[in-house]
Design an enzyme around this catalytic site. Structure first.
Site, PDB file in Angstrom:
ATOM      1  N   PHE A 116      47.088  40.171  43.269  1.00 14.03           N
ATOM      2  CA  PHE A 116      48.154  39.110  43.222  1.00 14.03           C
ATOM      3  C   PHE A 116      49.293  39.964  42.386  1.00 14.03           C
ATOM      4  O   PHE A 116      50.115  39.239  42.834  1.00 14.03           O
ATOM      5  CB  PHE A 116      47.842  37.269  42.484  1.00 14.03           C
ATOM      6  CG  PHE A 116      47.647  37.385  41.124  1.00 14.03           C
ATOM      7  CD1 PHE A 116      48.092  38.077  40.483  1.00 14.03           C
ATOM      8  CD2 PHE A 116      46.204  37.479  40.466  1.00 14.03           C
ATOM      9  CE1 PHE A 116      48.337  38.172  38.569  1.00 14.03           C
ATOM     10  CE2 PHE A 116      45.835  38.195  39.180  1.00 14.03           C
ATOM     11  CZ  PHE A 116      46.796  38.483  38.769  1.00 14.03           C
ATOM     12  N   LYS A 146      46.087  40.067  55.116  1.00 11.14           N
ATOM     13  CA  LYS A 146      45.615  39.010  54.156  1.00 11.14           C
ATOM     14  C   LYS A 146      46.053  39.495  53.177  1.00 11.14           C
ATOM     15  O   LYS A 146      45.719  39.527  51.558  1.00 11.14           O
ATOM     16  CB  LYS A 146      44.108  38.963  54.427  1.00 11.14           C
ATOM     17  CG  LYS A 146      43.705  37.975  54.349  1.00 11.14           C
ATOM     18  CD  LYS A 146      44.332  36.800  52.891  1.00 11.14           C
ATOM     19  CE  LYS A 146      42.908  37.613  51.903  1.00 11.14           C
ATOM     20  NZ  LYS A 146      43.447  36.419  50.556  1.00 11.14           N
ATOM     21  N   GLU A 175      46.364  34.418  47.614  1.00 13.92           N
ATOM     22  CA  GLU A 175      46.887  33.186  48.358  1.00 13.92           C
ATOM     23  C   GLU A 175      47.855  32.511  46.524  1.00 13.92           C
ATOM     24  O   GLU A 175      48.442  31.742  47.286  1.00 13.92           O
ATOM     25  CB  GLU A 175      45.824  32.559  48.479  1.00 13.92           C
ATOM     26  CG  GLU A 175      45.033  32.258  47.499  1.00 13.92           C
ATOM     27  CD  GLU A 175      43.786  33.187  47.634  1.00 13.92           C
ATOM     28  OE1 GLU A 175      44.292  34.580  47.995  1.00 13.92           O
ATOM     29  OE2 GLU A 175      42.332  33.003  47.215  1.00 13.92           O
ATOM     30  N   SER A 224      39.212  42.952  42.278  1.00 19.14           N
ATOM     31  CA  SER A 224      38.482  42.871  41.430  1.00 19.14           C
ATOM     32  C   SER A 224      37.867  43.370  41.300  1.00 19.14           C
ATOM     33  O   SER A 224      37.044  43.324  42.624  1.00 19.14           O
ATOM     34  CB  SER A 224      38.285  41.069  40.783  1.00 19.14           C
ATOM     35  OG  SER A 224      37.572  40.400  41.359  1.00 19.14           O
ATOM     36  N   CYS A 233      46.218  46.910  37.070  1.00 23.20           N
ATOM     37  CA  CYS A 233      45.023  47.539  36.785  1.00 23.20           C
ATOM     38  C   CYS A 233      45.375  49.245  36.031  1.00 23.20           C
ATOM     39  O   CYS A 233      44.222  49.114  35.946  1.00 23.20           O
ATOM     40  CB  CYS A 233      44.898  48.128  38.786  1.00 23.20           C
ATOM     41  SG  CYS A 233      46.009  49.371  39.129  1.00 23.20           S
ATOM     42  N   GLU A 272      36.533  42.582  32.179  1.00 22.39           N
ATOM     43  CA  GLU A 272      37.910  43.260  32.232  1.00 22.39           C
ATOM     44  C   GLU A 272      38.871  41.814  31.460  1.00 22.39           C
ATOM     45  O   GLU A 272      38.446  40.664  32.283  1.00 22.39           O
ATOM     46  CB  GLU A 272      38.472  43.586  33.178  1.00 22.39           C
ATOM     47  CG  GLU A 272      39.914  43.466  34.247  1.00 22.39           C
ATOM     48  CD  GLU A 272      40.525  43.900  35.812  1.00 22.39           C
ATOM     49  OE1 GLU A 272      39.346  43.125  36.962  1.00 22.39           O
ATOM     50  OE2 GLU A 272      41.159  44.672  36.342  1.00 22.39           O
TER      51      GLU A 272
HETATM   52  P1  NAD Z   1      40.873  39.202  43.372  1.00 17.94           P
HETATM   53  O1  NAD Z   1      39.090  39.954  43.329  1.00 17.94           O
HETATM   54  O2  NAD Z   1      40.113  37.596  42.493  1.00 17.94           O
HETATM   55  O3  NAD Z   1      41.525  39.015  44.266  1.00 17.94           O
HETATM   56  C1  NAD Z   1      41.798  40.202  45.703  1.00 17.94           C
HETATM   57  C2  NAD Z   1      41.475  39.766  47.321  1.00 17.94           C
HETATM   58  O4  NAD Z   1      40.661  38.547  47.563  1.00 17.94           O
HETATM   59  C3  NAD Z   1      42.187  38.673  47.213  1.00 17.94           C
HETATM   60  O5  NAD Z   1      43.950  38.411  48.702  1.00 17.94           O
HETATM   61  C4  NAD Z   1      41.692  37.219  47.635  1.00 17.94           C
HETATM   62  O6  NAD Z   1      42.022  36.180  48.327  1.00 17.94           O
HETATM   63  C5  NAD Z   1      40.319  37.505  47.820  1.00 17.94           C
HETATM   64  N1  NAD Z   1      38.996  37.263  47.983  1.00 17.94           N
HETATM   65  C6  NAD Z   1      39.061  36.143  46.246  1.00 17.94           C
HETATM   66  N2  NAD Z   1      37.448  35.821  46.174  1.00 17.94           N
HETATM   67  C7  NAD Z   1      36.809  36.293  47.453  1.00 17.94           C
HETATM   68  C8  NAD Z   1      35.560  35.805  47.913  1.00 17.94           C
HETATM   69  N3  NAD Z   1      34.928  35.275  46.953  1.00 17.94           N
HETATM   70  N4  NAD Z   1      35.298  36.697  49.220  1.00 17.94           N
HETATM   71  C9  NAD Z   1      36.519  37.158  49.793  1.00 17.94           C
HETATM   72  N5  NAD Z   1      37.578  37.327  48.952  1.00 17.94           N
HETATM   73  C10 NAD Z   1      38.055  37.273  48.239  1.00 17.94           C
HETATM   74  O7  NAD Z   1      42.034  39.712  42.328  1.00 17.94           O
HETATM   75  P2  NAD Z   1      43.209  39.450  41.835  1.00 17.94           P
HETATM   76  O8  NAD Z   1      42.942  38.093  40.844  1.00 17.94           O
HETATM   77  O9  NAD Z   1      43.862  38.988  42.503  1.00 17.94           O
HETATM   78  O10 NAD Z   1      43.393  40.367  41.393  1.00 17.94           O
HETATM   79  C11 NAD Z   1      43.098  41.284  40.132  1.00 17.94           C
HETATM   80  C12 NAD Z   1      42.040  42.191  40.392  1.00 17.94           C
HETATM   81  O11 NAD Z   1      42.704  43.202  41.290  1.00 17.94           O
HETATM   82  C13 NAD Z   1      41.702  42.940  38.663  1.00 17.94           C
HETATM   83  O12 NAD Z   1      40.708  42.886  38.839  1.00 17.94           O
HETATM   84  C14 NAD Z   1      43.057  44.137  39.047  1.00 17.94           C
HETATM   85  O13 NAD Z   1      42.180  44.960  38.043  1.00 17.94           O
HETATM   86  C15 NAD Z   1      42.493  44.474  40.566  1.00 17.94           C
HETATM   87  N6  NAD Z   1      43.484  45.099  40.767  1.00 17.94           N
HETATM   88  C16 NAD Z   1      42.668  46.792  41.529  1.00 17.94           C
HETATM   89  C17 NAD Z   1      43.469  47.404  41.332  1.00 17.94           C
HETATM   90  C18 NAD Z   1      43.335  49.407  41.627  1.00 17.94           C
HETATM   91  O14 NAD Z   1      44.250  49.752  42.002  1.00 17.94           O
HETATM   92  N7  NAD Z   1      42.437  49.584  41.719  1.00 17.94           N
HETATM   93  C19 NAD Z   1      45.234  47.199  41.360  1.00 17.94           C
HETATM   94  C20 NAD Z   1      45.150  45.726  41.568  1.00 17.94           C
HETATM   95  C21 NAD Z   1      44.774  44.703  40.711  1.00 17.94           C
END
Ligand code: NAD
Length: 495
Positions: A149, A173, A176, A226, A281, A380
């Site tokens: 997000f 994808k 959401e 994450s 991040c 985090e």
């Molecule tokens: P998230 O992991 O909750 O979601 C990321 C994606 O995974 C979304 O599209 C979501 O719909 C999907 N998802 C969520 N739960 C899932 C599940 N149980 N099974 C399958 N798919 C699932 O992350 P977020 O809260 O949207 O974003 C923040 C996180 O992203 C933080 O941890 C941040 O550090 C990380 N991030 C990392 C980078 C990087 O380059 N390393 C860059 C941006 C964000």
């Protein structure tokens, strides 16, 4: 209520799942839209559209693909205000951050515009008599991007411009939580001349992700999110035989040596810790104060915090917006609320500040005397909370970073070139800043962390992105010279 739909083969498609997820304006707390969550069949439809578009797209000339990418780059630039406004409306970040996000996305489109250079192979003439060896890179087929997000426009642009430019077709994808911006992007791609089916969007959650991970026609997955989900995506996707790059969470440390310019370091900590409400991040999360830098540094950060204007992202006076959801705001606040019980010192308590209305606001917090073992250090937080760990020596600072499971970005503030040089060599992290707090690589390098911040061996975008989205082929070719007296080798003669 606005409905956010899939885009499959150039057309909007509404879900039939009956499942939806609310999209908020985080500055007001209002639900502004509903995103329809895909069924397995809808994911299959998007993959089928991408699969059908692949043969013609991969056969499209490099000149034509380049023209489309240039046009797309210009269209994104022309629509940057509209894109930024949409980002702020669903993510909450201030408009200047949203415009910065678009700019960093454009960098990646510009890199993809150089596809003719990126796809050049190599050639070795006459490696043996009449034999030449050369290499080419070919697209993989259908590739999918699953994005978080916090950068709803830039992170997809880390992926699809390079993927499409190199001849793949794409299924995105998005998160959401703030998916609308990608519908604008899809329209611009179409206006730039991209054929239908080359870029598709499925809105969804775990159901959609799981189907992409197992779908036999999806050749590769790029994931950013994450750490627990990155690990899951990597294990599941590679288990299904796919190429996977999965970027995870972070806990970025900023080391301040006693000789540093304390004012500069405090400014950097404030902008890198609280910018975009800490939902980056590459945000600085831990300030590692070495020796005598600690007292003046904590004081300088504390002094600056009241000057930070927290408010709605579309108010030009605001410097920091709300968090993405009320639930996330409460989770971030809990780290501050529990910190003193764990032995830390809460210097500035953002949870004390009240805001009018129902927006998901949380003021900045500063926690001193933090150490490993405390929740605010080990986890985090992903919010506007800076923690300070005090250490006596540079070596202790280095060990602290090495012992941390994450290894995304890190920074050092010092006036000593020798110390900075040693740090860049010694430190366990994928991206290092020297007097630069948020060292996000430009689009012509690649982005990736170490440890739990990245699963797989490919960083995102730049040269590693091109390599990830293409497979190498090496050709060994023998064409005997027809005028030579070489005996008949059974190969066709080149006459
Ligand atoms: P998230 O992991 O909750 O979601 C990321 C994606 O995974 C979304 O599209 C979501 O719909 C999907 N998802 C969520 N739960 C899932 C599940 N149980 N099974 C399958 N798919 C699932 O992350 P977020 O809260 O949207 O974003 C923040 C996180 O992203 C933080 O941890 C941040 O550090 C990380 N991030 C990392 C980078 C990087 O380059 N390393 C860059 C941006 C964000």
């Amino acid at each position: 209520m606005k409905k956010i739909n899939h885009i499959i083969n150039g057309a909007e498609v509404a879900t039939t799942s009956g499942r939806t997820s609310p999209v908020y304006n985080p500055a007001t707390g209002e639900t502004t839209a509903e995103v329809g969550l895909a069924t397995v069949e809808e994911v299959d439809r998007a993959v089928a559209a991408a699969h059908a578009a692949f043969p013609e797209w991969q056969a499209t000339s490099l000149a034509r693909r380049t023209t489309i990418m240039y046009r797309f780059r210009d269209l994104v630039d022309q629509h940057k205000d509209e894109i930024a406004a949409q980002l702020t409306a669903e993510h909450g970040k201030v408009i200047s951050d949203s415009l910065g996000e678009v700019k960093r996305g454009i960098e990646n489109i510009e890199y993809a515009c150089g596809l003719t250079e990126h796809l050049k192979g190599s050639f070795s003439q006459e490696v043996s008599t009449d034999i030449d060896v050369y290499s080419i890179r070919q697209p993989l087929g259908v590739v999918a991007g699953i994005t978080p997000f916090n950068f709803p426009s830039m992170v997809p642009m880390w992926m699809f411009p390079n993927a499409i430019a190199t001849g793949n077709t794409f299924v995105l994808k998005p998160s959401e939580k703030d998916p609308s911006v990608n519908s604008i992007v899809a329209e611009l791609l179409s206006e730039a001349g991209l054929p239908d089916g080359v870029f598709n969007i499925v809105q969804g959650d775990k159901v959609a992700v799981d189907r992409l991970l197992e779908h036999p026609d999806v050749a590769a997955i790029s994931f950013v999110g994450s750490t627990p989900i990155a690990r899951y995506v990597y294990m599941t996707g590679t288990g299904a035989g796919k190429r996977v790059q999965a970027l995870g969470g972070a806990k970025n440390h900023m080391v301040v040596l006693p000789d540093a310019d304390i004012g500069l370091a405090a400014d950097a900590a404030v902008s890198a810790g609280y910018g975009s409400a800490g939902e980056r991040c590459m945000a600085i999360s831990v300030v590692v104060a070495v020796g005598s830098s600690a007292d003046p540094l904590v004081e300088a950060i504390e002094e600056r915090i009241p000057g930070l204007v927290v408010g709605a992202g579309n108010d030009s006076a605001s410097q920091m917006g709300p968090l993405i959801t009320g639930e996330h705001r409460d989770r971030v606040a809990s780290f501050v609320e529990n910190a003193s019980g764990e032995g830390a010192t809460v210097v500035v308590d953002g949870t004390d500040q009240d805001f009018q209305g129902d927006g998901f606001f949380l003021a900045p917090s500063l926690i001193d005397n933090v150490s490993p073992g405390m929740a605010c250090y080990d986890q985090e937080i992903f919010g506007p909370v800076l923690t300070v760990v005090r250490v006596d020596t540079y070596d202790e600072a280095l060990k602290l970073i090495s012992d941390n499971a994450f290894g995304n970005g890190t920074a050092i503030f010092t006036r000593d070139g020798g110390a900075a040089r040693r740090f860049q060599i010694d430190v366990d992290a994928g991206m290092v800043g020297i007097n630069v707090p948020v060292p996000v690589p430009v689009g012509y390098y690649s982005f990736g962390g170490w440890g739990d911040s990245l699963f797989g061996n490919s960083h995102a975008y730049g040269p590693e992105g091109i390599s990830f989205y293409t497979k190498a082929k090496v050709i060994t070719s023998r064409w005997p010279d027809p005028s030579s007296s070489v005996i008949d080798l059974g190969f066709p003669q080149n006459v």
